[in-house]
Design a protein around this motif. Structure first.
Motif, mmCIF file in Angstrom:
data_model
loop_
_atom_site.group_PDB
_atom_site.id
_atom_site.type_symbol
_atom_site.label_atom_id
_atom_site.label_comp_id
_atom_site.label_asym_id
_atom_site.label_seq_id
_atom_site.Cartn_x
_atom_site.Cartn_y
_atom_site.Cartn_z
ATOM 1 N N ASN A 148 34.608 43.509 36.368
ATOM 2 C CA ASN A 148 33.827 44.128 35.300
ATOM 3 C C ASN A 148 33.419 45.554 35.658
ATOM 4 O OD1 ASN A 148 32.633 43.944 32.697
ATOM 5 N ND2 ASN A 148 30.624 43.680 33.633
ATOM 6 N N GLY A 149 32.950 45.748 36.872
ATOM 7 C CA GLY A 149 32.575 47.099 37.293
ATOM 8 C C GLY A 149 33.767 48.035 37.376
ATOM 9 N N LEU A 150 34.927 47.503 37.753
ATOM 10 C CA LEU A 150 36.129 48.340 37.822
ATOM 11 C C LEU A 150 36.603 48.742 36.427
ATOM 12 C CD1 LEU A 150 38.131 46.669 40.723
ATOM 13 C CD2 LEU A 150 36.584 48.642 40.804
ATOM 14 N N TYR A 151 36.474 47.840 35.469
ATOM 15 C CA TYR A 151 36.803 48.231 34.097
ATOM 16 C C TYR A 151 35.824 49.279 33.574
ATOM 17 C CZ TYR A 151 40.741 45.204 33.060
ATOM 18 O OH TYR A 151 41.993 44.641 33.033
ATOM 19 N N ASP A 152 34.591 49.211 34.010
ATOM 20 C CA ASP A 152 33.635 50.263 33.661
ATOM 21 C C ASP A 152 34.139 51.613 34.166
ATOM 22 O OD1 ASP A 152 31.163 51.296 32.685
ATOM 23 O OD2 ASP A 152 30.296 51.175 34.689
ATOM 24 N N ALA A 153 34.628 51.649 35.403
ATOM 25 C CA ALA A 153 35.175 52.885 35.956
ATOM 26 C C ALA A 153 36.435 53.313 35.221
ATOM 27 C CB ALA A 153 35.466 52.701 37.447
ATOM 28 N N LYS A 154 37.305 52.364 34.915
ATOM 29 C CA LYS A 154 38.545 52.699 34.206
ATOM 30 C C LYS A 154 38.247 53.335 32.852
ATOM 31 C CE LYS A 154 42.584 50.784 31.905
ATOM 32 N NZ LYS A 154 43.429 49.609 31.597
ATOM 33 N N LEU A 155 37.394 52.703 32.068
ATOM 34 C CA LEU A 155 37.159 53.175 30.714
ATOM 35 C C LEU A 155 36.332 54.451 30.657
ATOM 36 C CD1 LEU A 155 38.382 50.397 30.081
ATOM 37 C CD2 LEU A 155 36.760 50.211 28.187
ATOM 38 N N GLN B 71 46.477 44.363 37.829
ATOM 39 C CA GLN B 71 47.540 45.215 37.291
ATOM 40 C C GLN B 71 47.082 46.094 36.139
ATOM 41 O OE1 GLN B 71 50.729 42.496 36.376
ATOM 42 N NE2 GLN B 71 51.686 42.723 38.369
ATOM 43 N N ASP B 72 46.181 45.586 35.307
ATOM 44 C CA ASP B 72 45.738 46.377 34.160
ATOM 45 C C ASP B 72 44.645 47.371 34.522
ATOM 46 O OD1 ASP B 72 45.572 46.924 31.201
ATOM 47 O OD2 ASP B 72 43.533 46.203 31.540
ATOM 48 N N VAL B 73 43.718 46.973 35.380
ATOM 49 C CA VAL B 73 42.559 47.822 35.624
ATOM 50 C C VAL B 73 42.874 49.001 36.536
ATOM 51 C CG1 VAL B 73 41.621 46.630 37.671
ATOM 52 C CG2 VAL B 73 40.061 47.717 36.058
ATOM 53 N N ALA B 74 43.892 48.865 37.395
ATOM 54 C CA ALA B 74 44.139 49.878 38.431
ATOM 55 C C ALA B 74 45.339 50.762 38.090
ATOM 56 C CB ALA B 74 44.361 49.200 39.780
ATOM 57 N N LEU B 75 45.146 52.070 38.226
ATOM 58 C CA LEU B 75 46.252 53.021 38.123
ATOM 59 C C LEU B 75 47.217 52.862 39.290
ATOM 60 C CD1 LEU B 75 44.203 56.228 37.293
ATOM 61 C CD2 LEU B 75 45.876 55.193 35.761
ATOM 62 N N TYR B 76 46.661 52.622 40.465
ATOM 63 C CA TYR B 76 47.453 52.424 41.672
ATOM 64 C C TYR B 76 47.013 51.109 42.271
ATOM 65 C CZ TYR B 76 49.853 53.324 46.054
ATOM 66 O OH TYR B 76 50.699 53.224 47.136
ATOM 67 N N ASN B 77 47.972 50.206 42.533
ATOM 68 C CA ASN B 77 47.613 48.830 42.853
ATOM 69 C C ASN B 77 48.683 48.273 43.789
ATOM 70 O OD1 ASN B 77 46.561 46.171 42.637
ATOM 71 N ND2 ASN B 77 47.924 45.739 40.916
ATOM 72 N N GLN B 78 48.347 48.117 45.076
ATOM 73 C CA GLN B 78 49.366 47.723 46.044
ATOM 74 C C GLN B 78 48.843 46.708 47.059
ATOM 75 O OE1 GLN B 78 52.595 48.461 46.125
ATOM 76 N NE2 GLN B 78 52.455 49.753 44.299
ATOM 77 N N ARG B 79 49.786 45.896 47.540
ATOM 78 C CA ARG B 79 49.533 44.948 48.618
ATOM 79 C C ARG B 79 50.074 45.537 49.921
ATOM 80 N NH1 ARG B 79 51.782 38.824 48.198
ATOM 81 N NH2 ARG B 79 50.765 39.099 46.162
ATOM 82 N N VAL B 80 49.262 45.560 50.958
ATOM 83 C CA VAL B 80 49.688 46.093 52.256
ATOM 84 C C VAL B 80 50.579 45.064 52.956
ATOM 85 C CG1 VAL B 80 48.876 46.746 54.546
ATOM 86 C CG2 VAL B 80 47.732 47.656 52.511
ATOM 87 N N VAL C 151 40.959 53.967 38.654
ATOM 88 C CA VAL C 151 40.777 52.950 39.686
ATOM 89 C C VAL C 151 42.055 52.794 40.504
ATOM 90 C CG1 VAL C 151 40.340 50.488 40.085
ATOM 91 C CG2 VAL C 151 39.076 51.715 38.295
ATOM 92 N N SER C 152 41.898 52.744 41.819
ATOM 93 C CA SER C 152 42.964 52.332 42.725
ATOM 94 C C SER C 152 42.533 51.049 43.424
ATOM 95 C CB SER C 152 43.246 53.407 43.778
ATOM 96 O OG SER C 152 43.949 54.497 43.222
ATOM 97 N N HIS C 153 43.530 50.237 43.796
ATOM 98 C CA HIS C 153 43.230 48.956 44.442
ATOM 99 C C HIS C 153 44.204 48.714 45.581
ATOM 100 C CE1 HIS C 153 43.936 44.389 44.497
ATOM 101 N NE2 HIS C 153 42.778 44.591 45.116
ATOM 102 N N ILE C 154 43.652 48.354 46.737
ATOM 103 C CA ILE C 154 44.444 47.946 47.902
ATOM 104 C C ILE C 154 44.015 46.530 48.270
ATOM 105 C CG2 ILE C 154 44.928 48.368 50.340
ATOM 106 C CD1 ILE C 154 44.041 51.261 49.915
ATOM 107 N N THR C 155 44.976 45.643 48.465
ATOM 108 C CA THR C 155 44.649 44.303 48.951
ATOM 109 C C THR C 155 45.456 44.022 50.213
ATOM 110 O OG1 THR C 155 44.345 41.993 48.307
ATOM 111 C CG2 THR C 155 46.363 43.070 47.524
ATOM 112 N N ILE C 156 44.808 43.416 51.214
ATOM 113 C CA ILE C 156 45.414 43.236 52.538
ATOM 114 C C ILE C 156 45.247 41.788 52.992
ATOM 115 C CG2 ILE C 156 45.561 44.116 54.888
ATOM 116 C CD1 ILE C 156 44.039 46.567 54.060
ATOM 117 N N PRO C 157 46.337 41.079 53.295
ATOM 118 C CA PRO C 157 46.205 39.733 53.862
ATOM 119 C C PRO C 157 45.331 39.757 55.114
ATOM 120 C CG PRO C 157 48.474 40.139 53.222
ATOM 121 C CD PRO C 157 47.748 41.446 53.082
ATOM 122 N N VAL C 158 44.540 38.715 55.284
ATOM 123 C CA VAL C 158 43.525 38.708 56.326
ATOM 124 C C VAL C 158 44.136 38.835 57.718
ATOM 125 C CG1 VAL C 158 43.413 36.178 56.415
ATOM 126 C CG2 VAL C 158 41.442 37.542 57.148
#
Length: 584
Positions: A84-91, A123-132, A155-162
């Motif tokens: 929700n907060g990320l969509y706030d930033a996107k919009l 995928q929708d909220v982030a302009l840049y969205n990648q898995r490390v 919004v950019s998003h990075i997700t990293i396996p633990v």
């Protein structure tokens, strides 16, 4: 010296000037949190009570600084709470980086615990969205994530396996094409200059206009002087979208205040009678409040070419920085000596402000919500930062709290979500420790994330939370009644003593029930050196009237009362007792 994938990530954040991260720890981000612990002298970790608050705070940090806001959450539900907060930033076009964890890389997609592939979710909220994919991957991904968020204001998003978070640098084989240092450049985005052809066209249109309105939005927040200089040269009226509230101070002779449902009557009249419209840094979404198509010739200034002509047909589009474009126009347009359009708007504004003062000084019990806003507005410092929330509270903020030169004001604009007021204020106080910071919120929005008042206490942030408490989801109530003609249903809220909540969190609580005590209590609250909640008990039957009451709205209103709205007689008395002039 970086030794793990998480260390590299923190290195990149430091390189991009990140000094604050909002989030909660969790087992899905343990490696990153450990890297942050080792670098806590360079990046402070602000622990919130809910990941949604972390994303709101990151958005608020970006809004009040212009810098990259960063939030972090664990795998699965933690990451989902950010949305929700990320969509706030996107919009609202704010540069925010979200960092999340994933489960072990070789268990993703096997129905393991918290097995949510967050890169797919985002995928929708982030302009840049990648898995490390490993330690050698981090620097490239993190640099692109920061660069994209800042360059495109999103919004950019990075997700990293633990397990990959603690992967050693030497344990990961760099691909032959992944040449060390090839993607490390830092940069400040250059603002484009409007084209000469479009500038000439804009000047021709403005020179021909006799009744010019400038609609100022968020993109014009740093162009206050330029807006006033151009308005002075054209004899123009400046009206403001909600996110542009602080673009021009409300005591400026050129502005009539906000536009739209929460706006002012003189602003709406100016839009209805203008022959030329200059949209400066705004894509105000309520198309019905713009001039009728064909009524006005229009020009638009926007940093994003894709948004030119989005709301209203324009004849000239100036792609570039608002301040720069306004300077160019001011230098080249001719001076308009006819001030009659501006004088009419100024007279309308004077009448409107008399009405607002009347509403803001009423002695009625229950206390009117406008009284709280009016008294608060008089007491804000010249450099105050005000974070508002969504709901009826936004109406009183828009109309009763004047923006002064040097202040900052914001709320959730296009998303119009509830609950960001307190997280925004926390971010603002961290970014500007010497300034007065106020969260002006409703009871519905505050109660959603009220545990994060304890965050302000934990970090000794002297924010002041002023709650307009009508024990109702007021905006929804009035939409049911006036927009649909339905009786109010399921909008009443269980009362909460928010002053006691504040005390339980370790802060200070005040309660106001009588308008004659309002000013003195606000003085005491604003003077208190620590975090404060002021619980203002206000009339639940006070509606946020539009600047002009339409016949359809009046019909729906009476239908809803007749069909069984609770307290129908009290509502009718409240509306018609004090609003005869408005309704007429």
């Amino acid at each position: 010296m970086a030794s793990t994938a998480s260390d590299i990530l923190v290195d990149v954040l430091v390189d991009w000037g990140v000094d604050t991260i909002f989030g909660m720890p969790g087992d899905g981000i343990n490696g990153i949190v450990e890297a942050l612990r080792r670098r806590q002298d360079e990046i402070r970790f602000i622990q919130v009570r809910h990941e949604e608050a972390a994303a709101f705070a990151a958005c608020g940090y970006a809004k009040f600084t212009g810098r990259l806001g960063v939030c972090i959450a664990t795998s699965g539900p933690g990451g989902l709470h950010l949305l929700n907060g990320l969509y706030d930033a996107k919009l609202d076009h704010q540069p925010v980086l979200a960092i999340t964890g994933l489960q072990y890389h070789d268990l993703v997609g096997t129905y393991t615990q918290q097995d949510v592939e967050l890169d797919k979710v985002f995928q929708d909220v982030a302009l840049y969205n990648q898995r490390v994919m490993g330690a050698a991957h981090v620097r490239n991904i993190a640099n692109l994530a920061c660069r994209t968020a800042l360059a495109h204001r999103g919004v950019s998003h990075i997700t990293i396996p633990v397990d990959l978070q603690e992967q050693g640098i030497g344990a990961d084989m760099r691909a032959p094409r992944n040449v060390k240092g090839h993607n490390t450049a830092l940069f400040a985005p250059q603002l484009p200059v409007p084209s000469e052809a479009q500038t000439r066209r804009a000047v021709e249109i403005l020179d021909a206009g006799k009744r010019v309105v400038i609609l100022a939005g968020q993109g014009a927040l740093k162009a206050t002087d330029q807006l006033e200089r151009l308005a002075d040269k054209l004899g123009a009226v400046i009206v403001k979208a909600l996110l542009g509230k602080a673009a021009v101070p409300d005591d400026s002779p050129f502005t009539t205040g906000q536009v739209g449902l929460l706006g002012t009557a003189p602003s709406q009249e100016a839009l209805e009678t203008c022959d030329t419209l200059l949209i400066a840094g705004s894509t105000f979404p309520y198309i019905e409040y713009y001039p009728k198509p064909g009524q006005a010739r229009a020009i638009q200034i926007d940093i994003d070419a894709a948004r030119i002509g989005l709301r209203y047909p324009v004849e000239a589009g100036l792609v570039g920085d608002c301040g720069l474009a306004l300077d160019i126009l001011t230098e080249r347009v001719r001076r308009h000596e006819d001030r009659s359009f501006l004088k009419t708007a100024q007279a309308g504004k004077a009448e409107w402000m008399k009405l607002m003062e009347e509403r803001g000084t009423r002695p009625d019990l229950p206390m009117k919500p406008q009284v709280v806003a009016w008294e608060l507005g008089k007491r804000l410092s010249d450099t105050a930062i005000v974070a508002c929330d969504s709901g009826t509270i936004a109406t009183w903020w828009a109309r009763q709290i004047p923006a002064r030169r040097g202040q900052m004001h914001s709320l959730s604009g296009n998303l119009a979500t509830m609950a960001p007021g307190v997280p925004y204020a926390i971010a603002a106080q961290l970014a500007h420790p010497g300034r007065q910071v106020v969260a002006y919120v409703g009871d519905g929005g505050f109660s959603m994330l009220m545990a994060d008042f304890a965050t302000a206490v934990k970090y000794k942030l002297p924010i002041k939370v002023i709650i307009s408490n009508n024990n109702s989801l007021g905006q929804i109530k009035w939409e049911q009644i006036a927009m649909l003609g339905n009786p109010e249903y399921v909008c009443d809220l269980q009362p909460i003593d928010f002053a006691k909540v504040a005390e339980a969190c370790g802060g200070r609580g005040f309660t106001i029930t009588d308008p004659k005590d309002c000013g003195a209590t606000l003085d005491a609250a604003l003077a208190h050196p620590g975090p404060v909640v002021v619980d203002c008990l206000v009339d639940t039957n006070e509606p946020p009237m539009p600047p002009k009451v339409q016949a359809k709205q009046a019909l729906h209103f009476t239908e809803a009362l007749a069909r069984g709205t609770p307290d129908a007689l009290k509502i009718a008395a409240t509306v018609f007792k004090g609003r005869a002039r408005e309704v007429i």
